[in-house]
Every structure is written in C-alpha cells, then in structure tokens.
Design a protein around this motif. Structure first.
Motif, PDB file in Angstrom:
ATOM      1  N   ILE A   1      -8.522 -15.084   2.628  1.00 20.46           N
ATOM      2  CA  ILE A   1      -8.750 -15.271   1.196  1.00 20.46           C
ATOM      3  C   ILE A   1     -10.059 -14.568   0.867  1.00 20.46           C
ATOM      4  O   ILE A   1     -11.094 -14.851   1.478  1.00 20.46           O
ATOM      5  CB  ILE A   1      -8.824 -16.760   0.820  1.00 20.46           C
ATOM      6  N   LEU A   2     -10.013 -13.642  -0.082  1.00 21.66           N
ATOM      7  CA  LEU A   2     -11.184 -12.845  -0.451  1.00 21.66           C
ATOM      8  C   LEU A   2     -11.381 -12.860  -1.960  1.00 21.66           C
ATOM      9  O   LEU A   2     -10.410 -12.902  -2.713  1.00 21.66           O
ATOM     10  CB  LEU A   2     -10.988 -11.387  -0.014  1.00 21.66           C
ATOM     11  N   ILE A   3     -12.627 -12.800  -2.384  1.00 18.53           N
ATOM     12  CA  ILE A   3     -12.962 -12.583  -3.787  1.00 18.53           C
ATOM     13  C   ILE A   3     -13.945 -11.422  -3.819  1.00 18.53           C
ATOM     14  O   ILE A   3     -14.954 -11.436  -3.117  1.00 18.53           O
ATOM     15  CB  ILE A   3     -13.581 -13.829  -4.439  1.00 18.53           C
ATOM     16  N   GLY A   4     -13.618 -10.405  -4.600  1.00 13.31           N
ATOM     17  CA  GLY A   4     -14.489  -9.244  -4.678  1.00 13.31           C
ATOM     18  C   GLY A   4     -14.081  -8.324  -5.817  1.00 13.31           C
ATOM     19  O   GLY A   4     -13.173  -8.630  -6.592  1.00 13.31           O
ATOM     20  N   ARG A   5     -14.762  -7.197  -5.890  1.00 11.92           N
ATOM     21  CA  ARG A   5     -14.498  -6.205  -6.940  1.00 11.92           C
ATOM     22  C   ARG A   5     -13.859  -4.960  -6.348  1.00 11.92           C
ATOM     23  O   ARG A   5     -14.215  -4.533  -5.237  1.00 11.92           O
ATOM     24  CB  ARG A   5     -15.800  -5.822  -7.644  1.00 11.92           C
ATOM     25  N   LEU A   6     -12.919  -4.387  -7.095  1.00 12.35           N
ATOM     26  CA  LEU A   6     -12.259  -3.161  -6.655  1.00 12.35           C
ATOM     27  C   LEU A   6     -13.267  -2.021  -6.640  1.00 12.35           C
ATOM     28  O   LEU A   6     -14.037  -1.850  -7.592  1.00 12.35           O
ATOM     29  CB  LEU A   6     -11.107  -2.793  -7.588  1.00 12.35           C
ATOM     30  N   THR A   7     -13.243  -1.231  -5.563  1.00 12.70           N
ATOM     31  CA  THR A   7     -14.135  -0.083  -5.467  1.00 12.70           C
ATOM     32  C   THR A   7     -13.484   1.194  -5.995  1.00 12.70           C
ATOM     33  O   THR A   7     -14.148   2.213  -6.143  1.00 12.70           O
ATOM     34  CB  THR A   7     -14.577   0.157  -4.014  1.00 12.70           C
ATOM     35  N   ARG A   8     -12.187   1.122  -6.256  1.00 10.30           N
ATOM     36  CA  ARG A   8     -11.444   2.262  -6.803  1.00 10.30           C
ATOM     37  C   ARG A   8     -10.173   1.733  -7.453  1.00 10.30           C
ATOM     38  O   ARG A   8      -9.762   0.604  -7.208  1.00 10.30           O
ATOM     39  CB  ARG A   8     -11.109   3.283  -5.719  1.00 10.30           C
ATOM     40  N   ASP A   9      -9.570   2.552  -8.285  1.00  8.83           N
ATOM     41  CA  ASP A   9      -8.300   2.178  -8.895  1.00  8.83           C
ATOM     42  C   ASP A   9      -7.224   2.082  -7.818  1.00  8.83           C
ATOM     43  O   ASP A   9      -7.237   2.860  -6.853  1.00  8.83           O
ATOM     44  CB  ASP A   9      -7.857   3.224  -9.932  1.00  8.83           C
ATOM     45  N   PRO A  10      -6.276   1.157  -7.969  1.00  5.75           N
ATOM     46  CA  PRO A  10      -5.171   1.082  -7.000  1.00  5.75           C
ATOM     47  C   PRO A  10      -4.369   2.387  -6.985  1.00  5.75           C
ATOM     48  O   PRO A  10      -4.174   3.026  -8.018  1.00  5.75           O
ATOM     49  CB  PRO A  10      -4.307  -0.065  -7.525  1.00  5.75           C
ATOM     50  N   GLU A  11      -3.937   2.765  -5.794  1.00  5.96           N
ATOM     51  CA  GLU A  11      -3.129   3.974  -5.620  1.00  5.96           C
ATOM     52  C   GLU A  11      -1.697   3.543  -5.313  1.00  5.96           C
ATOM     53  O   GLU A  11      -1.436   2.960  -4.267  1.00  5.96           O
ATOM     54  CB  GLU A  11      -3.712   4.781  -4.467  1.00  5.96           C
ATOM     55  N   LEU A  12      -0.788   3.811  -6.243  1.00  9.70           N
ATOM     56  CA  LEU A  12       0.614   3.417  -6.092  1.00  9.70           C
ATOM     57  C   LEU A  12       1.412   4.558  -5.494  1.00  9.70           C
ATOM     58  O   LEU A  12       1.324   5.698  -5.946  1.00  9.70           O
ATOM     59  CB  LEU A  12       1.210   3.025  -7.451  1.00  9.70           C
ATOM     60  N   ARG A  13       2.190   4.229  -4.470  1.00 13.75           N
ATOM     61  CA  ARG A  13       3.093   5.191  -3.826  1.00 13.75           C
ATOM     62  C   ARG A  13       4.414   4.494  -3.576  1.00 13.75           C
ATOM     63  O   ARG A  13       4.541   3.287  -3.757  1.00 13.75           O
ATOM     64  CB  ARG A  13       2.511   5.686  -2.509  1.00 13.75           C
TER      65      ARG A  13
END
Length: 139
Positions: free
Chosen positions: A6-18
């Motif tokens: 379980i983690l709480i944090g901030r995204l360092t980049r936009d999600p990359e969808l493939r």
C-alpha cells in the motif's frame, strides 16, 4: 503467504498506456513516495516506485491521472527479468496495482473525474487478480 503493498505518493510522470499483442490495456507510471525518516543532512528521502495497472483500471488511470497527482495504490510487489536492447538481462521491481484511489483533484477542473478519496472506477471492482503472460508486457 502474503504479498501486499500500500503506497501513497505523487506521480512523477503521466501514465503511459499501451496494449499487449492480445489487446489487453496496460499502463505504467512512477510514484514518488517519501520515507518516514530523514537522512543525516536532515532531508527527507524519496523512493521512486514503478506501478503497473491492467485492463479498465489502466485506461482509467491513463485518462484521468497526470504528473503530480496524489494517489493511493493497493497492490502486490512483482520482481521480473527481461533482456534490454543490448541483450543484457535486467531485473525490475514493480507494484502491480489492484486498486488506485485519487487523493486530490486535478488543477484544471475535468468532468468525469471521481471526487477526492473515491475509487477511480466507482461501482466497479478491480480487486480480482488478472492473469497475463509476462512476455506480453510492452515495457
């Protein structure tokens, strides 16, 4: 045995969808998570953790999350190996998310974004394990 993260944090980049060759959506992003303690210089230390999401959850994350957003991730730790472009065997640790929750609102108001603290796909269950072939992972 138990494997739960379980983690709480901030995204360092936009999600990359493939998409895998079989058409399954998969998204990846990195989460910056502060440690509870500080180093000798009195600075907080941060871990950067790779997150992988599958299926509808991957599409939802790609459509509604962006760099800097605060999220909670519930999932499992996965260690896997792959061969890089030079043919060198690499090992990577990542968290495969079962659930992602938005903990803040986007800076620009967007319609369709779930309210603060709600599940990103409210009313839908993403708690079940998704089976996949590790060779299908596009990154």
């Amino acid at each position: 045995m138990m494997n739960k993260v379980i983690l709480i944090g901030r995204l360092t980049r936009d999600p990359e969808l493939r998409y895998t060759p079989s058409g399954a959506p998969v998204a990846g992003f990195s989460l910056a998570v502060d440690r509870q303690f500080t180093n000798r210089q009195g600075e907080r230390e941060t871990d950067f953790i790779n997150i992988v999401v599958w299926q509808k959850l991957a599409e939802t994350c790609a459509n509604h999350l962006s760099k800097g957003r605060l999220v909670a991730v519930d999932g499992r730790l996965q260690i896997r190996s792959y061969d890089d472009n030079q043919g060198i065997r690499r090992t990577i640790a990542e968290v495969v998310a079962n659930e992602v929750k938005f903990l803040d609102r986007p800076k620009e108001s967007q319609q369709g974004v779930p309210p603060k603290g709600s599940s990103i796909a409210e009313g839908e269950s993403f708690g079940s394990e998704i089976s996949f072939n590790e060779e299908e992972i596009p990154f």
